[in-house]
Scaffold this motif. Structure first.
Motif, mmCIF file in Angstrom:
data_model
loop_
_atom_site.group_PDB
_atom_site.id
_atom_site.type_symbol
_atom_site.label_atom_id
_atom_site.label_comp_id
_atom_site.label_asym_id
_atom_site.label_seq_id
_atom_site.Cartn_x
_atom_site.Cartn_y
_atom_site.Cartn_z
ATOM 1 N N TYR B 12 -43.243 6.051 7.610
ATOM 2 C CA TYR B 12 -43.618 5.228 6.450
ATOM 3 C C TYR B 12 -44.543 4.160 6.991
ATOM 4 O O TYR B 12 -44.108 3.272 7.708
ATOM 5 N N LYS B 15 -44.128 2.818 10.570
ATOM 6 C CA LYS B 15 -42.762 2.998 11.045
ATOM 7 C C LYS B 15 -42.329 4.466 11.062
ATOM 8 O O LYS B 15 -42.405 5.169 10.059
ATOM 9 N N VAL B 17 -39.565 6.951 10.902
ATOM 10 C CA VAL B 17 -38.169 6.913 10.464
ATOM 11 C C VAL B 17 -37.404 8.179 10.846
ATOM 12 O O VAL B 17 -36.181 8.177 10.842
ATOM 13 N N PRO B 36 -25.979 4.669 11.426
ATOM 14 C CA PRO B 36 -26.039 3.379 10.739
ATOM 15 C C PRO B 36 -27.029 3.356 9.573
ATOM 16 O O PRO B 36 -27.834 4.266 9.425
ATOM 17 N N ASN B 37 -26.953 2.304 8.756
ATOM 18 C CA ASN B 37 -27.891 2.141 7.637
ATOM 19 C C ASN B 37 -29.316 2.193 8.143
ATOM 20 O O ASN B 37 -29.645 1.600 9.166
ATOM 21 N N GLY B 38 -30.136 2.889 7.418
ATOM 22 C CA GLY B 38 -31.545 2.933 7.766
ATOM 23 C C GLY B 38 -31.883 3.865 8.906
ATOM 24 O O GLY B 38 -33.010 3.878 9.401
ATOM 25 N N SER B 39 -30.914 4.690 9.339
ATOM 26 C CA SER B 39 -31.201 5.565 10.477
ATOM 27 C C SER B 39 -31.943 6.841 10.059
ATOM 28 O O SER B 39 -32.325 7.639 10.909
ATOM 29 N N GLY B 40 -32.131 7.033 8.764
ATOM 30 C CA GLY B 40 -32.930 8.169 8.307
ATOM 31 C C GLY B 40 -32.136 9.309 7.701
ATOM 32 O O GLY B 40 -32.691 10.388 7.437
ATOM 33 N N LYS B 41 -30.872 9.095 7.412
ATOM 34 C CA LYS B 41 -30.022 10.167 6.885
ATOM 35 C C LYS B 41 -30.516 10.675 5.523
ATOM 36 O O LYS B 41 -30.687 11.884 5.329
ATOM 37 N N SER B 42 -30.724 9.749 4.603
ATOM 38 C CA SER B 42 -31.180 10.165 3.267
ATOM 39 C C SER B 42 -32.569 10.791 3.331
ATOM 40 O O SER B 42 -32.854 11.763 2.624
ATOM 41 N N THR B 43 -33.414 10.222 4.173
ATOM 42 C CA THR B 43 -34.755 10.762 4.329
ATOM 43 C C THR B 43 -34.692 12.222 4.783
ATOM 44 O O THR B 43 -35.407 13.082 4.257
ATOM 45 N N GLU B 155 -23.499 10.779 0.935
ATOM 46 C CA GLU B 155 -22.387 9.853 0.703
ATOM 47 C C GLU B 155 -21.718 10.091 -0.646
ATOM 48 O O GLU B 155 -21.668 9.194 -1.491
ATOM 49 N N HIS B 188 -20.348 7.717 5.880
ATOM 50 C CA HIS B 188 -20.101 6.587 6.769
ATOM 51 C C HIS B 188 -18.660 6.581 7.241
ATOM 52 O O HIS B 188 -18.257 5.732 8.006
HETATM 53 N N1 LIG Z 1 -40.097 4.814 0.220
HETATM 54 C C1 LIG Z 1 -39.979 4.172 1.388
HETATM 55 N N2 LIG Z 1 -40.951 3.395 1.833
HETATM 56 C C2 LIG Z 1 -40.857 2.741 3.019
HETATM 57 N N3 LIG Z 1 -39.805 2.835 3.837
HETATM 58 C C3 LIG Z 1 -38.772 3.605 3.437
HETATM 59 C C4 LIG Z 1 -38.812 4.315 2.198
HETATM 60 N N4 LIG Z 1 -37.651 5.004 2.077
HETATM 61 C C5 LIG Z 1 -36.939 4.719 3.178
HETATM 62 N N5 LIG Z 1 -37.609 3.889 4.002
HETATM 63 C C6 LIG Z 1 -37.147 3.400 5.310
HETATM 64 O O1 LIG Z 1 -36.791 4.509 6.089
HETATM 65 C C7 LIG Z 1 -35.651 4.223 6.866
HETATM 66 C C8 LIG Z 1 -34.599 5.305 6.651
HETATM 67 O O2 LIG Z 1 -34.105 5.233 5.323
HETATM 68 P P1 LIG Z 1 -32.931 6.140 4.799
HETATM 69 O O3 LIG Z 1 -32.778 5.871 3.350
HETATM 70 O O4 LIG Z 1 -33.207 7.531 5.211
HETATM 71 O O5 LIG Z 1 -31.690 5.557 5.605
HETATM 72 P P2 LIG Z 1 -30.164 5.998 5.554
HETATM 73 O O6 LIG Z 1 -29.810 6.462 6.895
HETATM 74 O O7 LIG Z 1 -29.921 6.920 4.427
HETATM 75 O O8 LIG Z 1 -29.457 4.597 5.264
HETATM 76 P P3 LIG Z 1 -28.160 4.248 4.384
HETATM 77 O O9 LIG Z 1 -26.975 4.496 5.264
HETATM 78 O O10 LIG Z 1 -28.304 2.785 4.121
HETATM 79 O O11 LIG Z 1 -28.180 5.081 3.161
HETATM 80 C C9 LIG Z 1 -35.201 2.835 6.466
HETATM 81 O O12 LIG Z 1 -35.614 1.927 7.447
HETATM 82 C C10 LIG Z 1 -35.891 2.574 5.176
HETATM 83 O O13 LIG Z 1 -36.175 1.216 5.045
#
Ligand SMILES: Nc1ncnc2c1ncn2[C@@H]1O[C@H](COP(=O)(O)OP(=O)(O)OP(=O)(O)O)[C@@H](O)[C@H]1O
Ligand SMILES: [Mg+2]
Lengths: 229, 210
Positions: B12, B15, B17, B36-43, B155, B188
């Motif tokens: 992104y 960054k 991810v 952890p939060n923001g580690s990229g799981k949802s992505t 989740e 989590h």
């Molecule tokens: N549309 C976007 N634009 C910019 N950055 C993004 C976007 N979507 C996600 N990110 C960034 O990508 C990284 C991974 O996000 P992601 O949602 O995959 O995390 P996660 O592991 O699912 O976290 P959580 O446990 O909080 O759900 C984060 O740092 C987030 O800020």
């Protein structure tokens, strides 16, 4: 000052006595603008929704042009339609100029960009999320768009009401292509404009009141429906 | 369905991810993804679900690239589930409706899932008006109803009370055993991962760590 008060009194009289000429004009207005709104909505809403969720090159420029077109002056649309329908124009043979059909065509083209732009904006902001869910559940393109329309139906109805308001309150387009011919193509706005220039205030005021009433009824209906949702 | 990921990189802006050299997710297994939060799981789930195609690298489904056929065989239950403004019954019926399944069959499947997840009392409620936990239950039912080959869960029990979590886990296990469904679940809750999963993958700052 008396003539204003007098005008209002006579206007109310005209309305409550169901003056035939007035009500014929009102019905023609309702018919033309409703038909135009329905036609424009049927084309523009699905198109606007599908362009809103589409990714394509130049979408930003496209948005700006769309939003500009939304406020296209009604006289410009009237002029363009009149040129196309005039005897020497490409559709001159159809002899549509100065008919109800011409007015419907003009108003349809007038509100199409408005309806398209509103649906486009709505879909751009809120359609994406719904589309994602639809895709994960196995919907195809058509099914996704139908789902978005159903999910956003209140906002879309507000769009339709906005289009209708624009159509019924505009004067430029219907004046140019309809010609304000008595018993034929005379609608609320063209009559008000003409009566005003003739100094016949009661009729003009009566029609003005009715126009406001129509707008009030349409928006109240939408409001109470949206509260139910 | 087997998932093979090769040289996957997602950024992104500046960054990065996601940065995964190679990762295989076995068919008919339940794989947990923690981190952890923001580690990229949802992505990562979004990419596997075919909702995001702006990445470098390859994702293969039984050795093939994604197409509309593969799309129809999988589903993703979102971290923030979105239910439609229609009844819970109609929400769960939706995946079957779009596949042209007969009314009778739809009814049977939907009632079955309402029962498995013990949400029969929600049947006639409007989906968009449910609480967070109720929404998650219905979203899981809607994902399970068409027996997908691949079920991606982000989740799915984050808002569910402790007593009820067991029901949802049972439903997931039942689906995995009886329909040979492949599951990838982000959670989590490490205990949940241990209870459910055959394999657990840990993500940190977009990388898989052991
Ligand atoms: N549309 C976007 N634009 C910019 N950055 C993004 C976007 N979507 C996600 N990110 C960034 O990508 C990284 C991974 O996000 P992601 O949602 O995959 O995390 P996660 O592991 O699912 O976290 P959580 O446990 O909080 O759900 C984060 O740092 C987030 O800020
Ligand atoms: Mg997440």
């Amino acid at each position: 000052m008396d003539y204003i008060l007098d005008g209002f009194k006579q206007a109310i009289n005209l309305i409550i006595s169901f003056n035939k000429e007035i009500f014929d004009i009102v019905f023609l207005s309702l018919f033309v603008s409703t038909t135009a709104t329905v036609l424009a909505s049927m084309i523009s809403i699905p198109l606007g929704i599908s362009f809103g969720i589409k990714k394509f090159r130049g979408k930003r420029l496209f948005s700006r042009i769309t939003y500009t077109m939304m406020s296209i002056p009604s006289v410009v649309v009237g002029l363009l339609v009149a040129i196309t329908l005039s005897r020497r124009g490409p559709f001159g043979r159809l002899e549509l100029l100065y008919t109800t059909k011409a007015m419907i065509i003009a108003q349809t083209f007038l509100v199409m960009p408005l309806s398209f732009g509103l649906s486009f904006g709505l879909s751009k902001s809120r359609g994406k999320e719904i589309q994602k869910v639809a895709i994960t559940l196995g919907a195809n393109k058509y099914q996704s768009i139908m789902l978005i329309i159903r999910e956003l139906k209140v906002d879309i109805l507000v769009n339709v009401a906005t289009s209708f308001s624009r159509a019924i309150s505009e004067v430029g387009a219907v004046m140019i292509v309809g010609g304000n011919i008595k018993y034929h193509t005379r609608v609320i706005t063209t009559t008000i404009s003409m009566m005003n220039s003739m100094g016949d205030y009661p009729m003009a005021i009566a029609l003005g009141i009715i126009l406001l009433l129509i707008s009030f009824i349409v928006h109240s209906a939408i409001y109470s429906y949206s509260k139910e949702d | 369905m087997e998932i093979q990921i090769k040289n996957l990189a997602k950024t992104y802006g500046e960054k990065k991810v996601l940065d995964i050299e190679s990762l295989n997710l076995e068919r008919e297994k339940i794989t947990g993804i923690i981190g952890p939060n923001g580690s990229g799981k949802s992505t990562l789930l979004n990419i596997i679900a075919g909702l995001d195609d702006k990445y470098d690298g390859q994702v293969l489904y039984n050795g093939e690239l994604i197409d509309s056929d593969i799309r129809k065989k999988m589903t993703l239950v979102f971290q923030k589930a979105y239910l439609f403004k229609r009844t819970v019954y109609k929400n769960i019926a939706y995946p079957l409706e779009v596949r042209g399944v007969k009314e009778e069959k739809i009814k049977q499947k939907v009632l079955e899932l309402l029962k498995i997840l013990e949400i029969e009392d929600l049947k006639m409620k409007i989906g968009s008006k449910l609480s967070g936990g109720e929404t998650q239950k219905v979203a899981l039912a809607r994902g399970l109803v068409f027996n997908p080959e691949l079920l991606l869960l982000d989740e799915p029990t984050s808002n569910i009370d402790p007593e009820y979590i067991e029901h949802m886990e049972k439903a997931i296990l039942k689906y995995n055993k009886e329909n040979k469904g492949t599951v990838i679940i982000v959670t989590h809750n490490i205990n949940q991962a241990k209870r459910l999963c055959d394999n657990i993958i840990k993500l940190e700052r977009g990388r898989v760590i052991n």
